[in-house]
Motif scaffolding. Structure first.
Motif, PDB file in Angstrom:
ATOM      1  N   ILE A  35       3.592  -1.796  11.013  1.00 32.25           N
ATOM      2  CA  ILE A  35       3.071  -1.673   9.654  1.00 32.25           C
ATOM      3  C   ILE A  35       2.752  -0.217   9.359  1.00 32.25           C
ATOM      4  CG2 ILE A  35       1.293  -2.477   8.066  1.00 32.25           C
ATOM      5  CD1 ILE A  35       0.946  -4.939   9.832  1.00 32.25           C
ATOM      6  N   GLY A  36       3.138   0.229   8.161  1.00 35.33           N
ATOM      7  CA  GLY A  36       2.854   1.593   7.746  1.00 35.33           C
ATOM      8  C   GLY A  36       1.376   1.810   7.503  1.00 35.33           C
ATOM      9  N   ALA A  37       1.039   2.952   6.910  1.00 29.21           N
ATOM     10  CA  ALA A  37      -0.350   3.288   6.607  1.00 29.21           C
ATOM     11  C   ALA A  37      -0.861   2.323   5.535  1.00 29.21           C
ATOM     12  CB  ALA A  37      -0.442   4.727   6.122  1.00 29.21           C
ATOM     13  N   ILE A  38      -1.758   1.428   5.928  1.00 28.95           N
ATOM     14  CA  ILE A  38      -2.238   0.387   5.018  1.00 28.95           C
ATOM     15  C   ILE A  38      -3.166   1.005   3.981  1.00 28.95           C
ATOM     16  CG2 ILE A  38      -3.500  -1.780   4.851  1.00 28.95           C
ATOM     17  CD1 ILE A  38      -2.591  -2.372   7.726  1.00 28.95           C
ATOM     18  N   TRP A  39      -2.907   0.685   2.719  1.00 29.89           N
ATOM     19  CA  TRP A  39      -3.716   1.258   1.652  1.00 29.89           C
ATOM     20  C   TRP A  39      -3.945   0.202   0.573  1.00 29.89           C
ATOM     21  CZ3 TRP A  39      -2.118   2.698  -3.529  1.00 29.89           C
ATOM     22  CH2 TRP A  39      -0.813   2.278  -3.847  1.00 29.89           C
ATOM     23  N   GLY A  40      -4.824   0.527  -0.349  1.00 29.95           N
ATOM     24  CA  GLY A  40      -5.157  -0.373  -1.438  1.00 29.95           C
ATOM     25  C   GLY A  40      -6.582  -0.106  -1.874  1.00 29.95           C
ATOM     26  N   GLY A  44       9.490  14.843   2.246  1.00 31.84           N
ATOM     27  CA  GLY A  44       9.476  13.603   2.993  1.00 31.84           C
ATOM     28  C   GLY A  44       8.619  12.546   2.331  1.00 31.84           C
ATOM     29  N   GLN A  45       8.513  11.394   2.962  1.00 28.28           N
ATOM     30  CA  GLN A  45       7.770  10.264   2.412  1.00 28.28           C
ATOM     31  C   GLN A  45       6.545   9.954   3.265  1.00 28.28           C
ATOM     32  OE1 GLN A  45      10.970   7.378   2.698  1.00 28.28           O
ATOM     33  NE2 GLN A  45      11.439   7.568   0.514  1.00 28.28           N
ATOM     34  N   ILE A  46       5.563   9.323   2.634  1.00 32.39           N
ATOM     35  CA  ILE A  46       4.428   8.768   3.374  1.00 32.39           C
ATOM     36  C   ILE A  46       4.756   7.302   3.658  1.00 32.39           C
ATOM     37  CG2 ILE A  46       1.958   8.314   3.386  1.00 32.39           C
ATOM     38  CD1 ILE A  46       1.596  10.472   1.306  1.00 32.39           C
ATOM     39  N   PRO A  47       4.699   6.873   4.912  1.00 30.43           N
ATOM     40  CA  PRO A  47       5.070   5.485   5.239  1.00 30.43           C
ATOM     41  C   PRO A  47       3.949   4.512   4.879  1.00 30.43           C
ATOM     42  CG  PRO A  47       4.393   6.628   7.224  1.00 30.43           C
ATOM     43  CD  PRO A  47       4.383   7.655   6.124  1.00 30.43           C
ATOM     44  N   LEU A  48       3.843   4.177   3.603  1.00 28.09           N
ATOM     45  CA  LEU A  48       2.765   3.330   3.106  1.00 28.09           C
ATOM     46  C   LEU A  48       3.104   1.843   3.214  1.00 28.09           C
ATOM     47  CD1 LEU A  48       1.854   5.190  -0.218  1.00 28.09           C
ATOM     48  CD2 LEU A  48       0.645   5.331   1.967  1.00 28.09           C
ATOM     49  N   ARG A 102      -1.880  -3.141   1.187  1.00 28.67           N
ATOM     50  CA  ARG A 102      -2.578  -4.236   1.886  1.00 28.67           C
ATOM     51  C   ARG A 102      -1.995  -5.596   1.541  1.00 28.67           C
ATOM     52  NH1 ARG A 102      -8.125  -5.449  -0.699  1.00 28.67           N
ATOM     53  NH2 ARG A 102      -6.595  -6.091  -2.279  1.00 28.67           N
ATOM     54  N   ASP A 103      -1.754  -5.873   0.259  1.00 33.77           N
ATOM     55  CA  ASP A 103      -1.291  -7.204  -0.138  1.00 33.77           C
ATOM     56  C   ASP A 103       0.140  -7.460   0.317  1.00 33.77           C
ATOM     57  OD1 ASP A 103      -3.777  -7.471  -1.294  1.00 33.77           O
ATOM     58  OD2 ASP A 103      -3.082  -7.026  -3.319  1.00 33.77           O
ATOM     59  N   ARG A 104       0.969  -6.433   0.272  1.00 35.89           N
ATOM     60  CA  ARG A 104       2.343  -6.587   0.758  1.00 35.89           C
ATOM     61  C   ARG A 104       2.342  -6.807   2.275  1.00 35.89           C
ATOM     62  NH1 ARG A 104       7.646  -5.679  -0.447  1.00 35.89           N
ATOM     63  NH2 ARG A 104       8.952  -4.741   1.163  1.00 35.89           N
ATOM     64  N   ALA A 105       1.528  -6.024   2.986  1.00 34.69           N
ATOM     65  CA  ALA A 105       1.448  -6.190   4.433  1.00 34.69           C
ATOM     66  C   ALA A 105       0.965  -7.587   4.800  1.00 34.69           C
ATOM     67  CB  ALA A 105       0.522  -5.135   5.032  1.00 34.69           C
ATOM     68  N   ALA A 106      -0.034  -8.083   4.073  1.00 33.48           N
ATOM     69  CA  ALA A 106      -0.543  -9.429   4.344  1.00 33.48           C
ATOM     70  C   ALA A 106       0.535 -10.481   4.125  1.00 33.48           C
ATOM     71  CB  ALA A 106      -1.750  -9.713   3.451  1.00 33.48           C
ATOM     72  N   GLY A 107       1.295 -10.322   3.049  1.00 34.17           N
ATOM     73  CA  GLY A 107       2.376 -11.264   2.786  1.00 34.17           C
ATOM     74  C   GLY A 107       3.426 -11.266   3.875  1.00 34.17           C
ATOM     75  N   MET A 108       3.755 -10.081   4.391  1.00 28.35           N
ATOM     76  CA  MET A 108       4.754  -9.992   5.447  1.00 28.35           C
ATOM     77  C   MET A 108       4.244 -10.572   6.764  1.00 28.35           C
ATOM     78  SD  MET A 108       7.567  -8.877   4.292  1.00 28.35           S
ATOM     79  CE  MET A 108       8.521  -7.673   3.359  1.00 28.35           C
ATOM     80  N   VAL A 109       2.955 -10.381   7.058  1.00 24.94           N
ATOM     81  CA  VAL A 109       2.389 -10.953   8.280  1.00 24.94           C
ATOM     82  C   VAL A 109       2.485 -12.477   8.241  1.00 24.94           C
ATOM     83  CG1 VAL A 109       0.237 -11.318   9.559  1.00 24.94           C
ATOM     84  CG2 VAL A 109       0.858  -9.015   8.788  1.00 24.94           C
ATOM     85  N   ALA A 138      10.170  -5.597  13.034  1.00 25.74           N
ATOM     86  CA  ALA A 138      10.390  -5.193  11.646  1.00 25.74           C
ATOM     87  C   ALA A 138       9.357  -4.157  11.252  1.00 25.74           C
ATOM     88  CB  ALA A 138      10.303  -6.395  10.700  1.00 25.74           C
ATOM     89  N   GLN A 139       9.799  -3.164  10.500  1.00 33.33           N
ATOM     90  CA  GLN A 139       8.871  -2.244   9.860  1.00 33.33           C
ATOM     91  C   GLN A 139       8.392  -2.881   8.555  1.00 33.33           C
ATOM     92  OE1 GLN A 139      10.517   2.036  11.494  1.00 33.33           O
ATOM     93  NE2 GLN A 139      10.907   1.514   9.381  1.00 33.33           N
ATOM     94  N   VAL A 140       7.115  -2.739   8.287  1.00 39.38           N
ATOM     95  CA  VAL A 140       6.542  -3.252   7.048  1.00 39.38           C
ATOM     96  C   VAL A 140       6.124  -2.057   6.208  1.00 39.38           C
ATOM     97  CG1 VAL A 140       4.683  -4.597   6.010  1.00 39.38           C
ATOM     98  CG2 VAL A 140       5.785  -5.398   8.112  1.00 39.38           C
ATOM     99  N   LEU A 141       6.859  -1.840   5.117  1.00 38.06           N
ATOM    100  CA  LEU A 141       6.674  -0.664   4.273  1.00 38.06           C
ATOM    101  C   LEU A 141       6.793  -1.053   2.805  1.00 38.06           C
ATOM    102  CD1 LEU A 141       9.119   1.673   6.230  1.00 38.06           C
ATOM    103  CD2 LEU A 141       6.631   1.961   6.167  1.00 38.06           C
ATOM    104  N   ASP A 142       6.150  -0.282   1.940  1.00 39.55           N
ATOM    105  CA  ASP A 142       6.389  -0.432   0.514  1.00 39.55           C
ATOM    106  C   ASP A 142       7.815  -0.002   0.207  1.00 39.55           C
ATOM    107  OD1 ASP A 142       3.769  -1.208   0.295  1.00 39.55           O
ATOM    108  OD2 ASP A 142       3.048   0.710  -0.489  1.00 39.55           O
ATOM    109  N   THR A 143       8.372  -0.515  -0.872  1.00 36.74           N
ATOM    110  CA  THR A 143       9.740  -0.149  -1.230  1.00 36.74           C
ATOM    111  C   THR A 143       9.793   1.152  -2.027  1.00 36.74           C
ATOM    112  OG1 THR A 143       9.592  -1.564  -3.182  1.00 36.74           O
ATOM    113  CG2 THR A 143      10.537  -2.526  -1.196  1.00 36.74           C
ATOM    114  N   ASP A 144       8.669   1.553  -2.620  1.00 38.29           N
ATOM    115  CA  ASP A 144       8.601   2.806  -3.373  1.00 38.29           C
ATOM    116  C   ASP A 144       7.651   3.732  -2.633  1.00 38.29           C
ATOM    117  OD1 ASP A 144       8.725   4.808  -5.251  1.00 38.29           O
ATOM    118  OD2 ASP A 144       7.460   3.791  -6.731  1.00 38.29           O
TER     119      ASP A 144
END
Length: 322
Positions: free
Chosen positions: A170-175, A199-203, A206-213, A227-233
């Motif tokens: 999981i990337g850097a969890i934020w929210g 470059g990008q920040i691997p964000l 929180r809600d997307r990460a929870a859904g993927m878990v 699997a990597q869990v990352l935002d798409t943007d």
């Protein structure tokens, strides 16, 4: 699919509460493994689908996991030295895996790992699930070493028990309530020393990460899958800070480019040197990289633009703080 019985560690943490909410929204029953039942949020008491099971992972037995379909293992120390990581992250995980191994059938394991396990990247690389693991962990921080050890334990458990294992980096969890992360630089009062720009920040919101878990407990799975869990943007640092400043901080931004940071790291390790001035840490947090998940087994979830998510997070914080 039908309702599952999910055991969740770290259920009262920032990500954990969102995972519990997502699991219940999807109709699953939750067994929250807690050290102390008093840690449970008050709202859980009115939900018959959530059972707070106290006792701590060190005393967990196979009987405590009877009927569980999957264990979502989120509990881990976010800071501390190697001794703290051993006490708070690795020893509890070994106890959890021992209890799981005694179950018949053995529940699926979903491990919340981290992008911190990667290493050996060069400027401009794209980081995917196949990017090598860090091969010089002695130069990284204790958190990265613990995450590498957790993944090794998870693989060993899968090999020994033939149980399904999902490792989510999981990337850097934020929210809301967590808008700062170590990829930005150093904050001093109203000032941000922004380190790097490209470059990008691997964000991972929180809600997307929870859904993927939760999804990792639901999808068909055999063996060990990663699997990597990352935002798409994924924004760069300048774009992230520009959106963050709409909330009133930082008031002043002092940009320090990657070439300068790289040059400072060439001074070599000095006593008391901040982590972001050390080359291995810089490669993991500041070096210009892009990030892509190539794991099609986990699927995807609806998403939103970074600015939309940041605006919602800032609005939630304003509401919380009046």
């Amino acid at each position: 699919m039908g309702a599952l019985n999910l055991a969740i560690t770290g259920a009262t943490g920032y990500l954990g509460r969102a995972v519990v909410s997502e699991a219940r929204a999807r109709g699953h029953r939750v067994r929250a493994l807690l050290r102390d039942a008093r840690q449970a949020p008050h709202e859980w008491a009115s939900d018959a689908g959530i059972v707070a099971q106290p006792g701590g992972l060190e005393r967990l037995t196979a009987t405590d996991l009877a009927g569980v379909d999957a264990v979502l293992h989120l509990a881990a120390a976010m800071s501390g030295d190697d001794a703290a990581q051993e006490h708070d992250t690795l020893a509890p995980m070994r106890a959890l895996l021992a209890a799981m191994a005694g179950c018949h059938p053995v529940p699926r394991l979903v491990l919340a790992s981290s992008m911190a396990v990667h290493g050996g990247m060069r400027q401009g690389d794209t980081v995917t699930e196949t990017t090598p693991l860090e091969d010089q962990p002695q130069h990284r921080d204790a958190y990265a070493r613990a995450k590498l050890a957790q993944e090794s334990l998870a693989r060993g458990h899968g090999a020994a028990t033939c149980a399904a294992v999902a490792i989510l980096r999981i990337g850097a969890i934020w929210g809301p309530g967590r808008l700062w992360n170590g990829h930005l630089g150093v904050g001093v009062g109203p000032v941000l020393i922004r380190m790097g720009s490209d470059g990008q920040i691997p964000l991972a919101h929180r809600d997307r990460a929870a859904g993927m878990v939760v999804r990792a407990a639901e999808v068909p799975l055999q063996g060990v899958q990663i699997a990597q869990v990352l935002d798409t943007d994924l924004p760069g640092r300048a774009r992230y800070v520009a959106a963050l400043r709409r909330g009133g901080w930082p008031r002043v931004v002092l940009p320090v480019g990657w070439p300068v940071m790289r040059a400072l790291s060439l001074l070599g390790p000095l006593p008391g040197m901040p982590g972001l001035l050390r080359a291995p840490v810089q490669r993991a947090r500041i070096m210009p990289l892009t990030y892509v998940s190539q794991a099609d087994w986990l699927g995807d979830l609806p998403t939103q633009t970074f600015e939309t998510a940041m605006s919602a997070a800032l609005a939630a914080e304003r509401k919380t703080h009046g």
